[in-house]
Scaffold this active site. Structure first.
Site, PDB file in Angstrom:
ATOM      1  N   CYS A  12       0.876  -1.177   0.000  1.00 36.33           N
ATOM      2  CA  CYS A  12       0.000   0.000   0.000  1.00 36.33           C
ATOM      3  C   CYS A  12       0.915   1.230   0.000  1.00 36.33           C
ATOM      4  O   CYS A  12       2.136   1.105   0.177  1.00 36.33           O
ATOM      5  CB  CYS A  12      -0.899  -0.004   1.234  1.00 36.33           C
ATOM      6  SG  CYS A  12       0.048   0.078   2.761  1.00 36.33           S
ATOM      7  N   HIS A  40       5.886  -6.792   7.864  1.00 34.24           N
ATOM      8  CA  HIS A  40       5.777  -8.213   8.191  1.00 34.24           C
ATOM      9  C   HIS A  40       6.095  -9.060   6.964  1.00 34.24           C
ATOM     10  O   HIS A  40       5.229  -9.723   6.404  1.00 34.24           O
ATOM     11  CB  HIS A  40       4.371  -8.528   8.731  1.00 34.24           C
ATOM     12  CG  HIS A  40       4.162  -7.975  10.098  1.00 34.24           C
ATOM     13  ND1 HIS A  40       2.980  -7.458  10.534  1.00 34.24           N
ATOM     14  CD2 HIS A  40       5.026  -7.843  11.131  1.00 34.24           C
ATOM     15  CE1 HIS A  40       3.123  -7.028  11.772  1.00 34.24           C
ATOM     16  NE2 HIS A  40       4.351  -7.252  12.152  1.00 34.24           N
ATOM     17  N   CYS A  95       2.874   6.348   8.513  1.00 35.03           N
ATOM     18  CA  CYS A  95       2.010   6.669   7.368  1.00 35.03           C
ATOM     19  C   CYS A  95       1.207   7.946   7.662  1.00 35.03           C
ATOM     20  O   CYS A  95       0.666   8.091   8.762  1.00 35.03           O
ATOM     21  CB  CYS A  95       1.064   5.495   7.117  1.00 35.03           C
ATOM     22  SG  CYS A  95      -0.095   5.838   5.790  1.00 35.03           S
ATOM     23  N   GLU A 125      -0.557   0.097  16.105  1.00 40.66           N
ATOM     24  CA  GLU A 125      -1.137   1.349  15.585  1.00 40.66           C
ATOM     25  C   GLU A 125      -2.185   1.892  16.566  1.00 40.66           C
ATOM     26  O   GLU A 125      -2.236   3.106  16.828  1.00 40.66           O
ATOM     27  CB  GLU A 125      -1.788   1.106  14.217  1.00 40.66           C
ATOM     28  CG  GLU A 125      -2.380   2.387  13.651  1.00 40.66           C
ATOM     29  CD  GLU A 125      -3.355   2.163  12.506  1.00 40.66           C
ATOM     30  OE1 GLU A 125      -3.051   1.400  11.591  1.00 40.66           O
ATOM     31  OE2 GLU A 125      -4.433   2.790  12.552  1.00 40.66           O
ATOM     32  N   THR A 161      -6.834   2.602  11.134  1.00 41.19           N
ATOM     33  CA  THR A 161      -6.927   2.882   9.687  1.00 41.19           C
ATOM     34  C   THR A 161      -7.382   1.692   8.845  1.00 41.19           C
ATOM     35  O   THR A 161      -7.947   1.878   7.775  1.00 41.19           O
ATOM     36  CB  THR A 161      -5.555   3.349   9.148  1.00 41.19           C
ATOM     37  OG1 THR A 161      -4.600   2.341   9.454  1.00 41.19           O
ATOM     38  CG2 THR A 161      -5.124   4.666   9.723  1.00 41.19           C
ATOM     39  N   CYS A 189      -8.420   4.074   6.131  1.00 41.25           N
ATOM     40  CA  CYS A 189      -7.766   4.183   4.817  1.00 41.25           C
ATOM     41  C   CYS A 189      -8.327   3.046   3.962  1.00 41.25           C
ATOM     42  O   CYS A 189      -8.518   1.935   4.465  1.00 41.25           O
ATOM     43  CB  CYS A 189      -6.262   4.066   5.034  1.00 41.25           C
ATOM     44  SG  CYS A 189      -5.416   3.020   3.894  1.00 41.25           S
ATOM     45  N   SER A 217       2.139 -11.988   8.524  1.00 39.17           N
ATOM     46  CA  SER A 217       1.426 -10.757   8.145  1.00 39.17           C
ATOM     47  C   SER A 217      -0.084 -10.953   8.312  1.00 39.17           C
ATOM     48  O   SER A 217      -0.703 -11.753   7.619  1.00 39.17           O
ATOM     49  CB  SER A 217       1.765 -10.416   6.682  1.00 39.17           C
ATOM     50  OG  SER A 217       0.720  -9.675   6.100  1.00 39.17           O
ATOM     51  N   ASN A 219      -2.607  -9.016   7.580  1.00 44.17           N
ATOM     52  CA  ASN A 219      -3.482  -8.662   6.449  1.00 44.17           C
ATOM     53  C   ASN A 219      -3.381  -9.701   5.332  1.00 44.17           C
ATOM     54  O   ASN A 219      -4.353  -9.943   4.616  1.00 44.17           O
ATOM     55  CB  ASN A 219      -3.234  -7.221   5.989  1.00 44.17           C
ATOM     56  CG  ASN A 219      -2.041  -7.084   5.090  1.00 44.17           C
ATOM     57  OD1 ASN A 219      -2.141  -7.335   3.891  1.00 44.17           O
ATOM     58  ND2 ASN A 219      -0.901  -6.718   5.654  1.00 44.17           N
ATOM     59  N   SER A 261       2.217  -5.969   2.695  1.00 42.08           N
ATOM     60  CA  SER A 261       3.644  -5.965   3.040  1.00 42.08           C
ATOM     61  C   SER A 261       4.465  -6.860   2.107  1.00 42.08           C
ATOM     62  O   SER A 261       5.599  -7.211   2.427  1.00 42.08           O
ATOM     63  CB  SER A 261       3.804  -6.429   4.489  1.00 42.08           C
ATOM     64  OG  SER A 261       3.032  -7.591   4.713  1.00 42.08           O
TER      65      SER A 261
HETATM   66  S1  SF4 Z   1      -2.899   3.572   6.708  1.00 42.07           S
HETATM   67 FE1  SF4 Z   1      -1.905   1.585   6.773  1.00 42.07          FE
HETATM   68  S2  SF4 Z   1      -2.891   0.424   5.116  1.00 42.07           S
HETATM   69 FE2  SF4 Z   1      -3.350   2.583   4.750  1.00 42.07          FE
HETATM   70  S3  SF4 Z   1      -1.751   3.311   3.349  1.00 42.07           S
HETATM   71 FE3  SF4 Z   1      -1.078   3.742   5.452  1.00 42.07          FE
HETATM   72  S4  SF4 Z   1       0.165   1.976   6.036  1.00 42.07           S
HETATM   73 FE4  SF4 Z   1      -1.052   1.349   4.255  1.00 42.07          FE
END
Ligand code: SF4
Length: 286
Positions: A12, A40, A95, A125, A161, A189, A217, A219, A261
């Site tokens: 991402c 990850h 991010c 997070e 997110t 996100c 990982s 996700n 990832s």
């Molecule tokens: S919030 Fe998380 S999933 Fe969304 S772009 Fe940023 S790192 Fe990637």
């Protein structure tokens, strides 16, 4: 054999940015460390180790000589301040979407809202978001937990997110009934949702689905579960070395996707391997 790659497979925006920051730092500084593995994905973490970038477990392991990189998930405010006090060189690869969640949590509490953070309680997070709340807060991870919230004058809500947008709406509907005033900041996100929807669309069309990404990982594992529900013949691999020609004997269409990832080169390795298997099969038939 037809190979269909799902859209939004792999990095991402936030992960790509963080990996780029680490690679760049490794060419400028010595003694670069990341606070936890940058992503990850064991293959990429090992590649970075070869470039001298080592993951450390906690802020306590960071030494004065280090340049420390904060990964895309972000860290808690206390940990950030601890690093500042140590006077080490900090490169923040959090991010921007996660930073928005930090700021929103902080601003809501400053505006007098009781903050509700919706997310996985143990996720780094989420710990980071919560640490920016300056007053009373509740951390919930389900609609059922939202139903248990006490009545308050003002609730302000933010989310991790990567939460599902539809489910978050349901949670907000519950909280609406628990206060006189509600302010919701949409901090979700869409990268995760887009990746999952694209994977589902491909899984519906194929005889076999390959999900590439670290076994550690979250996700990627979730992507695998989603695909498996649609296409029973779904497998989760880290690299092409886990594949064998025999696995594709009766396969006409194979789909491929990858977690946030997973670096592109690992996805391309798998695609190249599948093309070789397809070409070999064509030759045998001729
Ligand atoms: S919030 Fe998380 S999933 Fe969304 S772009 Fe940023 S790192 Fe990637």
């Amino acid at each position: 054999m037809k190979i269909i790659k799902a859209e939004h497979a792999g990095f991402c925006f936030g992960v790509e940015r963080a990996v780029g920051i680490v690679e760049n730092a490794s060419t400028i500084y010595e003694n670069v460390v990341t606070l936890g593995p940058i992503i990850h994905n064991p293959q990429l973490v090992n590649k970075l180790k070869e470039k001298g970038v080592l993951p450390v477990e906690s802020t306590g392991d960071v030494e004065k000589k280090h340049t420390v990189i904060i990964r895309s998930h972000g860290i808690t405010k206390d940990n950030y301040n601890f690093l500042k006090e140590k006077d080490v060189n900090i490169i923040d690869a959090t991010c921007p979407f996660v930073i928005k969640a930090h700021k929103s949590a902080m601003n809501l509490s400053k505006e007098g809202y009781t903050v509700v953070v919706f997310g996985e309680k143990e996720h780094p997070e989420v710990k980071g978001i919560v640490s920016y709340v300056e007053g009373e807060y509740y951390l919930i991870s389900s609609k059922e937990e939202a139903e248990q919230l006490p009545f308050k004058e003002k609730y302000g809500v933010v989310a991790q997110t990567t939460q599902n947008g539809e489910y978050f709406k349901n949670v907000v509907d519950v909280i609406k009934e628990k206060c006189n005033e509600l302010k919701v900041v949409n901090t979700i996100c869409n990268a995760t949702t887009y990746r999952q929807e694209a994977a589902k669309a491909v899984a519906k069309q194929v005889d076999m689905m390959i999900i590439v990404g670290g076994k550690n990982s979250g996700n990627t594992r979730r992507l695998y579960e989603i695909c498996k529900e649609i296409c029973k013949n779904s497998i989760h691999i880290e690299t092409k070395d886990e594949l064998d020609e025999k696995m594709f004997e009766n396969i006409e269409k194979v789909g491929i996707t990858a977690g946030a990832s997973t670096p592109d080169y690992l996805i391309n390795d798998v695609i190249n391997y599948l093309e070789e298997v397809g070409n070999a099969r064509k030759c045998k038939k001729q």
